[in-house]
Design a protein around this motif. Structure first.
Motif, PDB file in Angstrom:
ATOM      1  N   GLY A 237       8.295 -14.381  23.195  1.00 37.75           N
ATOM      2  CA  GLY A 237       7.033 -14.064  22.522  1.00 37.75           C
ATOM      3  C   GLY A 237       5.894 -14.940  22.986  1.00 37.75           C
ATOM      4  O   GLY A 237       4.773 -14.462  23.203  1.00 37.75           O
ATOM      5  N   LEU A 238       6.167 -16.223  23.166  1.00 36.63           N
ATOM      6  CA  LEU A 238       5.121 -17.136  23.620  1.00 36.63           C
ATOM      7  C   LEU A 238       4.715 -16.848  25.057  1.00 36.63           C
ATOM      8  O   LEU A 238       3.552 -17.025  25.438  1.00 36.63           O
ATOM      9  CB  LEU A 238       5.599 -18.579  23.481  1.00 36.63           C
ATOM     10  CG  LEU A 238       4.595 -19.686  23.816  1.00 36.63           C
ATOM     11  CD1 LEU A 238       3.351 -19.566  22.946  1.00 36.63           C
ATOM     12  CD2 LEU A 238       5.222 -21.057  23.658  1.00 36.63           C
TER      13      LEU A 238
ATOM     14  N   ALA B 228       4.621 -21.284  27.371  1.00 34.05           N
ATOM     15  CA  ALA B 228       6.057 -21.014  27.298  1.00 34.05           C
ATOM     16  C   ALA B 228       6.849 -22.036  28.103  1.00 34.05           C
ATOM     17  O   ALA B 228       7.910 -22.496  27.665  1.00 34.05           O
ATOM     18  CB  ALA B 228       6.347 -19.597  27.801  1.00 34.05           C
TER      19      ALA B 228
ATOM     20  N   THR C 144       4.392 -13.993  26.436  1.00 34.02           N
ATOM     21  CA  THR C 144       3.433 -12.888  26.471  1.00 34.02           C
ATOM     22  C   THR C 144       2.018 -13.343  26.127  1.00 34.02           C
ATOM     23  O   THR C 144       1.055 -12.649  26.437  1.00 34.02           O
ATOM     24  CB  THR C 144       3.864 -11.790  25.484  1.00 34.02           C
ATOM     25  OG1 THR C 144       3.910 -12.343  24.152  1.00 34.02           O
ATOM     26  CG2 THR C 144       5.228 -11.250  25.841  1.00 34.02           C
ATOM     27  N   VAL C 145       1.912 -14.494  25.478  1.00 35.67           N
ATOM     28  CA  VAL C 145       0.590 -15.036  25.130  1.00 35.67           C
ATOM     29  C   VAL C 145       0.109 -16.015  26.179  1.00 35.67           C
ATOM     30  O   VAL C 145      -1.042 -15.969  26.635  1.00 35.67           O
ATOM     31  CB  VAL C 145       0.639 -15.717  23.742  1.00 35.67           C
ATOM     32  CG1 VAL C 145      -0.710 -16.336  23.390  1.00 35.67           C
ATOM     33  CG2 VAL C 145       1.058 -14.712  22.678  1.00 35.67           C
ATOM     34  N   SER C 146       0.991 -16.935  26.590  1.00 41.96           N
ATOM     35  CA  SER C 146       0.629 -17.953  27.572  1.00 41.96           C
ATOM     36  C   SER C 146       1.882 -18.372  28.332  1.00 41.96           C
ATOM     37  O   SER C 146       2.826 -18.895  27.721  1.00 41.96           O
ATOM     38  CB  SER C 146      -0.021 -19.157  26.885  1.00 41.96           C
ATOM     39  OG  SER C 146      -0.199 -20.227  27.781  1.00 41.96           O
TER      40      SER C 146
ATOM     41  N   TRP D  31      -1.074 -14.326  16.057  1.00 43.92           N
ATOM     42  CA  TRP D  31      -1.957 -14.029  17.185  1.00 43.92           C
ATOM     43  C   TRP D  31      -1.951 -12.543  17.505  1.00 43.92           C
ATOM     44  O   TRP D  31      -2.991 -11.946  17.770  1.00 43.92           O
ATOM     45  CB  TRP D  31      -1.526 -14.841  18.405  1.00 43.92           C
ATOM     46  CG  TRP D  31      -2.458 -14.708  19.572  1.00 43.92           C
ATOM     47  CD1 TRP D  31      -3.559 -15.466  19.844  1.00 43.92           C
ATOM     48  CD2 TRP D  31      -2.377 -13.735  20.634  1.00 43.92           C
ATOM     49  NE1 TRP D  31      -4.161 -15.039  21.005  1.00 43.92           N
ATOM     50  CE2 TRP D  31      -3.463 -13.984  21.501  1.00 43.92           C
ATOM     51  CE3 TRP D  31      -1.485 -12.699  20.918  1.00 43.92           C
ATOM     52  CZ2 TRP D  31      -3.674 -13.210  22.645  1.00 43.92           C
ATOM     53  CZ3 TRP D  31      -1.701 -11.927  22.042  1.00 43.92           C
ATOM     54  CH2 TRP D  31      -2.787 -12.187  22.901  1.00 43.92           C
ATOM     55  N   TYR D  32      -0.773 -11.914  17.455  1.00 46.36           N
ATOM     56  CA  TYR D  32      -0.674 -10.481  17.717  1.00 46.36           C
ATOM     57  C   TYR D  32      -1.428  -9.682  16.660  1.00 46.36           C
ATOM     58  O   TYR D  32      -2.104  -8.686  16.978  1.00 46.36           O
ATOM     59  CB  TYR D  32       0.790 -10.058  17.754  1.00 46.36           C
ATOM     60  CG  TYR D  32       1.404 -10.132  19.124  1.00 46.36           C
ATOM     61  CD1 TYR D  32       1.143  -9.141  20.074  1.00 46.36           C
ATOM     62  CD2 TYR D  32       2.259 -11.178  19.492  1.00 46.36           C
ATOM     63  CE1 TYR D  32       1.702  -9.196  21.343  1.00 46.36           C
ATOM     64  CE2 TYR D  32       2.820 -11.237  20.751  1.00 46.36           C
ATOM     65  CZ  TYR D  32       2.533 -10.242  21.675  1.00 46.36           C
ATOM     66  OH  TYR D  32       3.087 -10.300  22.933  1.00 46.36           O
TER      67      TYR D  32
ATOM     68  N   CYS E 283       6.696 -21.476  16.132  1.00 48.82           N
ATOM     69  CA  CYS E 283       6.235 -20.741  17.310  1.00 48.82           C
ATOM     70  C   CYS E 283       6.179 -19.242  17.030  1.00 48.82           C
ATOM     71  O   CYS E 283       5.186 -18.572  17.347  1.00 48.82           O
ATOM     72  CB  CYS E 283       7.133 -21.046  18.495  1.00 48.82           C
ATOM     73  SG  CYS E 283       6.712 -20.156  20.004  1.00 48.82           S
TER      74      CYS E 283
ATOM     75  N   VAL F 171       2.745 -16.961  17.015  1.00 47.83           N
ATOM     76  CA  VAL F 171       2.644 -15.829  17.940  1.00 47.83           C
ATOM     77  C   VAL F 171       2.445 -14.525  17.172  1.00 47.83           C
ATOM     78  O   VAL F 171       1.636 -13.668  17.571  1.00 47.83           O
ATOM     79  CB  VAL F 171       3.895 -15.758  18.830  1.00 47.83           C
ATOM     80  CG1 VAL F 171       3.927 -14.454  19.627  1.00 47.83           C
ATOM     81  CG2 VAL F 171       3.930 -16.944  19.787  1.00 47.83           C
ATOM     82  N   THR F 172       3.161 -14.366  16.065  1.00 47.71           N
ATOM     83  CA  THR F 172       2.995 -13.161  15.250  1.00 47.71           C
ATOM     84  C   THR F 172       1.585 -13.060  14.706  1.00 47.71           C
ATOM     85  O   THR F 172       0.977 -11.982  14.709  1.00 47.71           O
ATOM     86  CB  THR F 172       4.005 -13.166  14.093  1.00 47.71           C
ATOM     87  OG1 THR F 172       5.331 -13.267  14.624  1.00 47.71           O
ATOM     88  CG2 THR F 172       3.891 -11.902  13.270  1.00 47.71           C
TER      89      THR F 172
END
Length: 265
Positions: free
Chosen positions: A210-211, A219, A213-215, A41-42, A34, A38-39
């Motif tokens: 972290g997840l 999360a 902040t994306v979705s 994706w950023y 995960c 996420v990293t």
């Protein structure tokens, strides 16, 4: 004949807390995947610079390296007879090799569509989770295959980043989180179980944050998965253990324990 009937002779009795503790290895590896995704994706969205990620990964690696030696007082290093200078040389060789080939990694999959890259990466990360060594003695376990699949996925995803520097940092980060981080996990689990539990909980919270902040939906689903693995699955195992009913008796196949090699000579 039935007087010699025995039930569940070799059955193992599990305790709920022990099973929950052992499930931490699965939770940590799911969180590693995960955090890696996420990293990436950023970085792909331009919200994280490669210099920032490389600096953070370097600092965390140094702290983990110091903690790895501190946990057992350097006993593992003395047994392996590996010096710090050898570790530094291996690190420099890997960094130089990866940096030199980063332009190749960046252009390696230009002829492959992005959807295919994403599908291949997802399949490789799933295979990494399946073949990872969680401590079980099973034929499906293969640490080498698991690590290779994770690195292959990182190379595929890194090839979709903007520049060669991004690809270099992404592959380096993948090696840290998929190769070095599990080694520290195992050392903490063997030497300091309480610290291992704390690190597992903290790492899970970081992955969830972290997840989120994306979705937010992702999360929530990921949190449900972690709770199911760490709490619900151990409870189901304990409950199903009560239904175990293996019978043993005179009808079992005979086990020859005497050494009969002298008859073969």
């Amino acid at each position: 004949f039935l007087e010699e009937l025995r039930k569940n002779v070799h059955a193992r009795r599990y305790r709920y807390r022990a099973v929950v503790f052992q499930s931490g290895a699965v939770v940590q590896q799911l969180c590693s995947v995960c955090v890696f995704v996420v990293t990436w994706w950023y970085m792909d969205a331009g919200m994280l610079s490669p210099q920032g990620l490389f600096g953070a990964a370097l600092v965390s690696s140094l702290l983990g390296y110091i903690l790895f030696d501190t946990v057992d007082g350097g006993a593992g290093r003395r047994e392996s007879r590996r010096t710090r200078w050898a570790d530094l040389k291996s690190t420099l060789v890997f960094a130089a090799f990866t940096y030199g080939f980063s332009p190749v990694l960046k252009t390696l999959t230009e002829s492959i569509s992005t959807d295919t890259i994403y599908a291949m990466s997802a399949l490789m990360l799933l295979g990494h989770l399946i073949f990872f060594d969680y401590g079980a003695n099973a034929a499906i376990v293969s640490s080498t295959l698991s690590l290779n699949m994770a690195i292959f996925a990182s190379v595929c995803l890194a090839s979709r980043l903007p520049r060669s520097l991004h690809a270099f940092v992404m592959v380096t980060f993948a090696m840290q989180i998929f190769a070095l981080w599990p080694m520290l996990q195992k050392k903490l689990k063997a030497q300091t179980p309480r610290c291992y539990v704390g690190v597992t909980v903290l790492f899970a919270l970081v992955a969830l944050a972290g997840l989120a902040t994306v979705s937010s939906v992702g999360a929530v689903l990921f949190a449900s998965l972690l709770l199911a693995i760490s709490c619900l699955c151990p409870y189901c195992l304990i409950r199903l253990q009560l239904l175990k009913d293996n019978i043993h008796g005179p009808w079992d196949e005979a086990e020859i324990k005497e050494d009969l090699s002298r008859f073969l000579m």
